[in-house]
Design a protein around this motif. Sequence first.
Motif, mmCIF file in Angstrom:
data_model
loop_
_atom_site.group_PDB
_atom_site.id
_atom_site.type_symbol
_atom_site.label_atom_id
_atom_site.label_comp_id
_atom_site.label_asym_id
_atom_site.label_seq_id
_atom_site.Cartn_x
_atom_site.Cartn_y
_atom_site.Cartn_z
ATOM 1 N N VAL A 1 0.838 -1.191 0.000
ATOM 2 C CA VAL A 1 0.000 0.000 0.000
ATOM 3 C C VAL A 1 0.873 1.241 0.000
ATOM 4 O O VAL A 1 2.051 1.207 0.380
ATOM 5 C CB VAL A 1 -0.931 0.028 1.237
ATOM 6 C CG1 VAL A 1 -1.894 -1.136 1.230
ATOM 7 C CG2 VAL A 1 -0.126 0.048 2.531
ATOM 8 N N SER B 1 -14.875 2.369 2.636
ATOM 9 C CA SER B 1 -13.654 2.169 3.388
ATOM 10 C C SER B 1 -13.747 2.921 4.681
ATOM 11 O O SER B 1 -14.633 3.713 4.929
ATOM 12 C CB SER B 1 -12.440 2.663 2.590
ATOM 13 O OG SER B 1 -12.483 4.062 2.481
ATOM 14 N N ASN C 1 -8.378 -2.540 4.699
ATOM 15 C CA ASN C 1 -8.091 -2.118 3.332
ATOM 16 C C ASN C 1 -9.207 -2.622 2.420
ATOM 17 O O ASN C 1 -9.406 -3.833 2.290
ATOM 18 C CB ASN C 1 -6.741 -2.671 2.883
ATOM 19 C CG ASN C 1 -6.322 -2.180 1.510
ATOM 20 O OD1 ASN C 1 -7.021 -1.388 0.879
ATOM 21 N ND2 ASN C 1 -5.174 -2.644 1.038
ATOM 22 N N PHE D 1 -7.069 3.366 6.696
ATOM 23 C CA PHE D 1 -7.030 3.434 5.239
ATOM 24 C C PHE D 1 -8.021 4.491 4.781
ATOM 25 O O PHE D 1 -9.160 4.551 5.241
ATOM 26 C CB PHE D 1 -7.386 2.082 4.622
ATOM 27 C CG PHE D 1 -6.309 1.050 4.792
ATOM 28 C CD1 PHE D 1 -5.324 0.883 3.835
ATOM 29 C CD2 PHE D 1 -6.267 0.251 5.921
ATOM 30 C CE1 PHE D 1 -4.335 -0.056 3.987
ATOM 31 C CE2 PHE D 1 -5.282 -0.697 6.095
ATOM 32 C CZ PHE D 1 -4.300 -0.851 5.127
ATOM 33 N N ASP E 1 -5.736 0.545 -1.004
ATOM 34 C CA ASP E 1 -4.271 0.507 -1.018
ATOM 35 C C ASP E 1 -3.661 1.871 -0.677
ATOM 36 O O ASP E 1 -2.613 2.242 -1.205
ATOM 37 C CB ASP E 1 -3.756 0.037 -2.384
ATOM 38 C CG ASP E 1 -4.235 -1.353 -2.736
ATOM 39 O OD1 ASP E 1 -4.374 -2.164 -1.806
ATOM 40 O OD2 ASP E 1 -4.489 -1.612 -3.920
ATOM 41 N N MET F 1 -2.886 4.128 2.837
ATOM 42 C CA MET F 1 -2.929 4.118 4.289
ATOM 43 C C MET F 1 -2.344 5.424 4.845
ATOM 44 O O MET F 1 -1.408 5.990 4.280
ATOM 45 C CB MET F 1 -2.135 2.918 4.834
ATOM 46 C CG MET F 1 -2.233 2.720 6.333
ATOM 47 S SD MET F 1 -1.536 1.121 6.868
ATOM 48 C CE MET F 1 0.226 1.433 6.630
#
Length: 970
Positions: free
Chosen positions: A38, A767, A859, A938, A942, A944
Amino acid sequence: KSTKKARKQQGQAPATPAKAAPADVTPAAIKPQPQIDVAVHRLRHLPYTPRPILRLASAPQLSPSDPCHLAVSREGGTVELLAGGEDKWRTVALVGGMRERSVDCLTWTCGSAGSSEGSNLNTMDVDPPEGNSNAREASYAKPAHAKSERIQSARRLFGSSRDGTVFELDFTTGRQSHVLHAGGGGVFALASLPDLGYIAVGCEDGAIRIYSASKRYDGSDGPLELVSTLPGAGKAIISLAWTRPDVKSTSKELAGTVLYAGVADGTIRRYDCLSSSSTGAVSGVSVKSTGIALTGVGGEAFKWKSVLRMTVESAGRGVPTKVWSLRAHPDGRTLISGDSLGHVQFWDGLFGTLTCTFEQNDIGADVLDVIVAGEAGSKVFASGVDSRVVCIERVDAPADPFGKPSQGVGGGAGSRWVLTRASRPHTHDVRSLALCRVPDNSSSSSGNGSADHLLSGGLDTKLCSYSVAHFRTQRPKIAFPWPSLSPVSLAGEGRVLALRSETEIELHQLGPKVGGNIGNKASRVMDEDATHCGTVKIASKYNLTCSDISSDGRYLAASDAMGTMLFRLTYLDDGEGRKVAVPSRIHLGMKASGGCAALRFIPAKASGGQGYLLACASCDGPVRILRISTSNDNEDAADLADEDATMSAEEARNAGEKANVSIEHTFREHLPDKIPSAFSGLKRPVVELVASPCGRYLVAGRYTTGSGSMNLFSLLSGGGETADADKDGDVPAAPKPLASPEYEHMWSLPPTESPHTAVSFLGGSGSGGGVSAQSEGKASAKSKKEKYSPCLSLACADGSFYLFDPHRKRLTDWSRDVGLPSSDGLPRELTGRTGGGGTVMNQIGSSSAGEYPTGLAFNPSTPNKFLLVSHGFFCAIDLDRPIPSRSAYYPPRHVRARWNKKPKISPPSAYPSSADGDDGGDNFTMCLRYAGVLFLDFMGEDEMVVVERPWMNVVKEFPGALERRVYGMN
C-alpha cells in the motif's frame, strides 16, 4: 451446515492454527513475506503534545482483590481514569475539565459496595438465548469483572484547585459536579479517610475545613457539606495526612483519628479528634458545628484539639522550609515528611521528635511527594524536582555488644531505616507518587495473585511503574502518554486530516494519491508547512473532549462537556496550490447542542437520503442521530462568484449551500435503567461510536466489562430485511437499502474475558476513510467485497480479538473455529504483550510492555485482511490463512525484535496446515517500523495514513530540566 463450507463460500479459509515453529527458531529469525502493498502517508510533524502530570491518586483498595484504578490530573484541567493490570494502563473515563482550573489535588472516598449476590456472572455467550435475541440481562465474563464494577460504583473522586474550589469529578457525565468555594482562598491540600466519607481541605488562610461526602435521601451522591472548621494556623496549609493511630480499630467514626498539617511557616501541626458525651441532638441528622466542635450522626459530639507543633529546620536560610508532602505510617505513630531542602524526615508523631533524616538529592532540590509501601510499611519512596526516585527500607538493626537488640535509627526497636536504592526513569520533575495493587500471576507475587506497584508522574508526561517487592532488581516500566482514543479524524474523500487538542482543531491536507505499482514507487517528502490548511479555535471555558470530520471534509463537529458545535468548512485556493479552510458555524437547537463524549459522521446514502447523519453520544447517556441536509441558494452563489474572482464556480456553489440540522432519532435502549442489575459502569457515557462503511450499522461502546458495554444499532428498517441469500443459505446477504430509515437497537454484544479497547467494521462497501468504490469510478456494486454484510471486529486489552456477524447477532465462523477464549488460539507475541518476566534483560527486551490494541484498520481492496493497531506496532492478519503458533517480526533485525527472546509460555500444540500446505508462517506478522502511533487507517484502496509522534519531538517541548553534576563530566 458445515463451518468450513461456509468459510469456503465466503472466500475465506477456516481458522486453522498452523504447525508450531521449531523450538530453536525465534521470531527474529523468521523472514516474513510482504503482507500488504500500500501507499503510506506518514505524518510525523503534527503538533500533538501531552500535558504534564500534576497529581496521581489511586482508588482505595480495601482488600487485595479490589480493582485497580488510578486518577491522573494533568495541566489544563483534564483528569483521566486509568485501569491497571498486567502492566497495561489504559484510559477508561475522562473529565475534560475547565481550561483555567487545573486540578492540583485529588482524593478518593468509598462506601459500602454491597453484596455480590444476585449478580448474573455468566460466561461469554456464543449465541443469544433461544426466543430472545435481544436479551438485556447484565452479564459478565468473569466474577472479578462484576466485582470491579460494583466496587467502583461506590468510589467517589474529589479534586480542588488553587482558585479556591472543591468539586467532585464525575466520570459518569465527564464533568465537574457539586462545585463549591471553600471560602479560604486557594486550596493547596486534600486528605481523606476513604472508609469514613470525610474530606479535609487545607486552605490558603491557614484553616482546615472538614466536609462530609453526603448521600441524598434517595441514595444518590450528594454535595459536600461543611461540618467543621479547625483553628487557623496563621499561614497556608500546603500538605495534609489523616490517619487512625489505633491500627486495629474498625470504628467508622472520627473519634480517635489524627490529622497532620504542613504549614507554610515551616511547622507541622498535629490535631486530634476527641469524643465527648452525647449532646442529645436530633438522631439521624448531621448537625453542622461552629468553631471546632463537630456533631455527628446520633448527636455524638467531637472536638478537634491541636496537640503538637513540630518545627522543620531551615538550614540557615532566611525563609521557612516548606513541607510539600506528609504521609502517616501504618504503625499509627511515625510521620514522614518531604520538604524544600531535599530532605525526607521521619518523626515520632506521639512526641513530635525527629528520629532520622535522609537526603533525596545532594543539591537541595525540593522533595514534592513521599509514599509508604511494602509489607507493614517497610519501604518509603520519595521524589521531586530532582527526578531521582529513592527507596528507604526498614532493615533489622544489629545487636549491641551485650547481645540486646539495638534501638534502630527511626525504625523502632530492633530495626532502622536505610536508603537502599534509587532509580531515574524520568527526565524532569516528579510531582506525584501513588501506590496500586495490580493483578500479578507471577511466582513472585503474593498468594492472592496481586502485587504492589509504585507509580510516578510529572513534568515529562510519562507514567512509570515500579515493582515494590523487586525495586532493586527490576527496571521500571514506562507508559507513554499516548491516548487510548485517537485525537485524529480523517476525511478520506476530501483528503483532509483533523487533529484535536484541548482548545483547537488543526486541519492538514494530505498529498495526492500514488498510482501504478506501489512497490516500485520511491518515497516522496512533502513540505510540512504546506500541509497545514487551517485551525479552528474554539472559544469556550471547557476543554474539547471529542471531534469528527465528515468523509468529504465539508463538516466538522466538536464538543466539550457542556456543548456541541458544528461547522461547515469551505476550502479556498491561496494561489500557491494549497487549500485554506474557512469555517462557518451551523446553529444547533437547544436539544441537539448538549455536551457529547463521542461524535461520528455517517453518510446518509445507505438510507436513500442526502447529506450526512451525525451520531452524538451525549454525556447524559442517550445517543442522538442528527440529520444534516443542505439547500442551494443560486443567487448567493452567483454573488460570491462576482465578489471574488479567484473563487471557482464549484467553490461558490459550496459556499452558497445552507445546512439544516434536525434530530432524526434518539437511542435510549442502552441506558442503565433499561438493563436489570446494572452497576455504575453502564452509567458512564458512550465514548466510542463506529459506523459500518455501508452506513447500515452503528456501534456504541463504553470502556466497561459488562454485556451492556457494546451495543449495536440498526440505521435501516429492522436491520434484517435482506436480498436473496446464497443457494445454501450459509452466507448472510446484505440488507436492502430503504428510502426511509427506521432505527432500532439490535443487540448488546456479549462480554469478553478481557476488556475491549477498539472496535471497527471490516468489509462491506466503502472504506474506513469514507471513500466508496463508486466514488473512485469503479463498478463494484456487485463485487465480492460489497456483496456481504460487514463484519464487526472487537479487540481486547490482552491482544485478542473477536469477529461478530451483525446480521445474525453471533460470532462468525472464523472466531468459532479459533475457540473461546480466543487468546488461547492466537500467537503469544500478540496476546502475551504484558512485559512479563522477572529479569532485567527480559524487561529491556520486552517491546510489548504495556501495549494493547487501540484500533483496527481495513483495506477495501483486501476484504479478508486487516491490521490490528497499537501505539508501538501493528499486526497484519489474513483471515484466509492458518494461524501460526509464533508471529514473525518486521523488520526482522529490529532492536525490539532482537530483544524479544523465546517466550517462557509453551506455544500451542501442533496443528495440521491447510490443504494447500500453507502453514501460515508469515501470517500475523508484527510490524515494528512505527512508534508513537496516534492514528492508522485506510483512506481508500491501497492507501494508508499513519500519524506518529516521535518521543524526542515531545521532549523538545519540555522546559529545561534541573541541572545536576554527572560523574566524569566537568
